[in-house]
Design a protein around this motif. Structure first.
Motif, PDB file in Angstrom:
ATOM      1  N   THR A   1     -13.326  -3.419   0.024  1.00 26.75           N
ATOM      2  CA  THR A   1     -13.829  -4.537  -1.077  1.00 26.75           C
ATOM      3  C   THR A   1     -13.125  -5.619  -1.164  1.00 26.75           C
ATOM      4  OG1 THR A   1     -14.646  -4.074  -3.332  1.00 26.75           O
ATOM      5  CG2 THR A   1     -12.703  -3.124  -2.993  1.00 26.75           C
ATOM      6  N   SER A   2     -13.821  -6.798  -1.712  1.00 27.08           N
ATOM      7  CA  SER A   2     -13.133  -7.926  -2.317  1.00 27.08           C
ATOM      8  C   SER A   2     -13.267  -7.856  -3.743  1.00 27.08           C
ATOM      9  CB  SER A   2     -14.126  -9.049  -1.924  1.00 27.08           C
ATOM     10  OG  SER A   2     -13.430 -10.256  -2.587  1.00 27.08           O
ATOM     11  N   PRO A   3     -11.761  -7.990  -4.494  1.00 28.30           N
ATOM     12  CA  PRO A   3     -11.824  -7.898  -5.829  1.00 28.30           C
ATOM     13  C   PRO A   3     -12.171  -9.170  -6.444  1.00 28.30           C
ATOM     14  CG  PRO A   3      -9.503  -8.284  -4.797  1.00 28.30           C
ATOM     15  CD  PRO A   3     -10.638  -7.964  -3.819  1.00 28.30           C
TER      16      PRO A   3
ATOM     17  N   GLY B   1       0.878  -1.228  -0.058  1.00 28.37           N
ATOM     18  CA  GLY B   1       0.092  -0.167  -0.122  1.00 28.37           C
ATOM     19  C   GLY B   1       0.821   1.227   0.008  1.00 28.37           C
TER      20      GLY B   1
ATOM     21  N   CYS C   1      -9.092  -5.213  -0.787  1.00 31.80           N
ATOM     22  CA  CYS C   1      -8.496  -3.898  -1.017  1.00 31.80           C
ATOM     23  C   CYS C   1      -9.200  -2.915  -0.203  1.00 31.80           C
ATOM     24  CB  CYS C   1      -8.580  -3.480  -2.383  1.00 31.80           C
ATOM     25  SG  CYS C   1      -7.947  -4.553  -3.697  1.00 31.80           S
TER      26      CYS C   1
ATOM     27  N   VAL D   1      -9.526   1.616   0.237  1.00 31.37           N
ATOM     28  CA  VAL D   1      -9.088   2.913  -0.138  1.00 31.37           C
ATOM     29  C   VAL D   1      -9.774   3.805   1.147  1.00 31.37           C
ATOM     30  CG1 VAL D   1      -9.472   4.779  -1.738  1.00 31.37           C
ATOM     31  CG2 VAL D   1      -9.192   2.261  -2.517  1.00 31.37           C
TER      32      VAL D   1
ATOM     33  N   ALA E   1      -4.309   3.843   0.276  1.00 36.13           N
ATOM     34  CA  ALA E   1      -4.542   2.491  -0.638  1.00 36.13           C
ATOM     35  C   ALA E   1      -3.917   1.468  -0.300  1.00 36.13           C
ATOM     36  CB  ALA E   1      -4.735   2.787  -1.931  1.00 36.13           C
ATOM     37  N   GLU E   2      -4.581   0.238  -0.151  1.00 37.42           N
ATOM     38  CA  GLU E   2      -3.911  -1.125   0.499  1.00 37.42           C
ATOM     39  C   GLU E   2      -4.513  -2.285  -0.162  1.00 37.42           C
ATOM     40  OE1 GLU E   2      -1.718  -0.175   4.845  1.00 37.42           O
ATOM     41  OE2 GLU E   2      -3.588  -1.527   4.704  1.00 37.42           O
ATOM     42  N   TYR E   3      -3.425  -3.286  -0.726  1.00 32.90           N
ATOM     43  CA  TYR E   3      -4.046  -4.675  -0.950  1.00 32.90           C
ATOM     44  C   TYR E   3      -3.746  -5.552   0.011  1.00 32.90           C
ATOM     45  CZ  TYR E   3      -3.875  -9.077  -3.171  1.00 32.90           C
ATOM     46  OH  TYR E   3      -3.813 -10.599  -3.542  1.00 32.90           O
ATOM     47  N   HIS E   4      -4.636  -6.775   0.423  1.00 35.50           N
ATOM     48  CA  HIS E   4      -3.956  -7.420   1.257  1.00 35.50           C
ATOM     49  C   HIS E   4      -4.363  -8.957   0.734  1.00 35.50           C
ATOM     50  CE1 HIS E   4      -3.677  -9.776   4.977  1.00 35.50           C
ATOM     51  NE2 HIS E   4      -4.788  -9.844   5.215  1.00 35.50           N
ATOM     52  N   TYR E   5      -3.340  -9.733   0.963  1.00 39.43           N
ATOM     53  CA  TYR E   5      -3.670 -11.203   0.722  1.00 39.43           C
ATOM     54  C   TYR E   5      -3.410 -11.895   1.724  1.00 39.43           C
ATOM     55  CZ  TYR E   5      -2.258 -16.036  -0.654  1.00 39.43           C
ATOM     56  OH  TYR E   5      -2.353 -17.300  -0.798  1.00 39.43           O
TER      57      TYR E   5
ATOM     58  N   HIS F   1      -8.378 -12.205  -0.821  1.00 43.00           N
ATOM     59  CA  HIS F   1      -7.979 -10.832  -1.385  1.00 43.00           C
ATOM     60  C   HIS F   1      -9.106  -9.838  -0.910  1.00 43.00           C
ATOM     61  CE1 HIS F   1      -5.384 -13.126  -4.247  1.00 43.00           C
ATOM     62  NE2 HIS F   1      -6.430 -13.892  -4.317  1.00 43.00           N
TER      63      HIS F   1
END
Length: 437
Positions: free
Chosen positions: A378-380, A302, A358, A360, A317-321, A356
């Protein structure tokens, strides 16, 4: 008098007792002067004792779509009252101590199920990494009312030469993630959880010492009720120019744990990342990462940037797995009675049910506060999400009022089956007033 009548009469008495306590606490907080925190200090100011108190009231009204086992009632409500007192003492220059004690009361509407603010207010679950919880009910009435007290901090800090040792119940947080976390393995926050201003204390011994002016080492042992429920982690923290990094290695509740985090500036923005590998001695409920049943990988990538607009506009903003999550979130419903899954989820191994996510977040602030913000989780994978607008009124240094809304989108649950990551989150409104003295 019937059993039912006695039950309701008892509940009404409990409610009145709790109301009287809370009103008295509120009046006491309002009556205290702003400088009442300093209880004692010597002439030099090197030795002192101070008291800080806070009183919070949080109320949630929720509306769930559909008739499912998760939400037996379409409308539900919950309230949480929390009184916290923190004593900080410094008897001399090399020794300090802190004790934090809480009393909290929670009411939930009848038949609220998983609604009633359950996903927004802290859950009444045993905290991980405690030899003894010291978190007990004073009064409980069915599933609709509880009145509890808790010892959340009891720690002594010793400054020995250049090293610092902390012994006792304390807060420990690691990593660079602002919404999600990969290396924050001790009592992490939930992304949608409100009213969690203080990280829960854990029973630990922690040693931090500098190696050079830019590198320090950190060794920590966090104890549960047994060695199998404890964590032993070493950490190296350092700087190389503008790059700030951490390395981790150890064990956590029988899992091997290895991790790293880094943050650095790029132009006018900040970028950060985290990665962790967990080696489980038994197969994981969700199947693990990369085709392995006993290896879970977690990552966070992020960044953030503040724009010079009036008081300051900040974008995150971040993405998480999460390898602890389920490749198909609909499968999670089949494991809600599985003891291993529930233990890991309650401990915070995964902050999401899927793999997964995300986030914002846009916040506007001035004078050191951020009164306006909006967050979108949100879930992509399935497109579901939750939008959380929030506004904070700062009346003074002692009083704040917060209002938030939680608006979800995505497929809602069907019966006892989850159909999307966030689609089952009830649409909710939250109001909170806080007093600090």
């Amino acid at each position: 008098m019937s059993v039912e009548t006695r039950y309701h009469t008892h509940g009404e008495k409990v409610g009145r007792v709790a109301a009287v306590f809370l009103v008295c606490a509120c009046l006491l907080a309002c009556a205290l002067p702003a400088d009442a925190a300093e209880l004692w200090s010597d002439a030099s100011g090197e030795r002192s004792v101070s008291l800080n108190t806070s009183l919070k009231w949080t109320s949630v009204l929720s509306h769930a779509s559909g008739d499912t086992v998760f939400f037996p009632e379409e409308w539900s409500a919950a309230s949480l009252w929390r009184f916290r007192a923190v004593v900080d003492a410094r008897p001399n220059t090399w020794l300090s101590a802190q004790v934090a004690y809480e009393q909290r009361a929670r009411t939930v509407s009848e038949g609220a199920g998983a609604a009633g603010g359950a996903g927004l207010l802290p859950k009444e679950l045993p905290a991980p990494y405690r030899v003894k919880q010291v978190d007990d009910p004073l009064v409980e009435v069915g599933s609709t009312f509880s009145y509890r007290h808790e010892l959340d901090r009891a720690v002594a800090s010793l400054s020995l030469s250049r090293a610092e040792v902390k012994i006792g119940r304390q807060a420990v947080g690691w990593g660079r993630g602002l919404v999600f976390g990969a290396v924050d393995i001790l009592a992490p926050f939930s992304p949608l959880e409100s009213d969690r201003e203080w990280r829960r204390g854990i029973d630990a011994v922690r040693l931090r010492a500098p190696v050079t002016n830019l590198i320090s080492v950190d060794a920590m042992a966090a104890f549960g009720e047994s060695i199998e429920e404890s964590a032993f982690v070493g950490r190296v923290h350092g700087y190389v120019g503008d790059v700030d990094g951490e390395l981790f290695a150890g064990s956590r509740c029988k899992d091997g744990f290895y991790g790293a985090s880094v943050s650095f500036p790029v132009l006018d923005a900040e970028l950060h990342g985290e990665a962790a590998v967990f080696l489980s001695p038994v197969p994981l409920p969700a199947g693990g990462s990369f085709g392995s049943d006993d290896v879970a990988v977690k990552t966070v990538v992020g960044g953030s940037r503040t724009f010079d607009l009036a008081g300051g506009l900040m974008l995150v903003a971040e993405y998480h797995y999460s390898g602890f999550g389920f490749p198909d979130v609909e499968d999670a419903s089949d494991y809600f009675e599985d003891e291993g899954f529930l233990e890991r989820y309650a401990r915070g191994d995964s902050q999401i049910l899927g793999r997964h996510a995300c986030a914002v977040q846009l916040s506007y602030g001035f004078a050191g506060v951020t009164p306006l913000s909006v967050t979108w989780l949100t879930s992509p994978v399935d497109g579901s999400g939750v939008v959380v607008p929030s506004v904070v009124w700062v009346f003074s240094d002692s009083v704040t009022l917060t209002a938030s809304a939680y608006v979800s989108h995505g497929a809602p649950p069907e019966g006892s089956k989850i159909m999307s990551e966030y689609g089952g989150t009830p649409t909710s409104g939250l109001m909170q007033i806080s007093f600090y003295y």
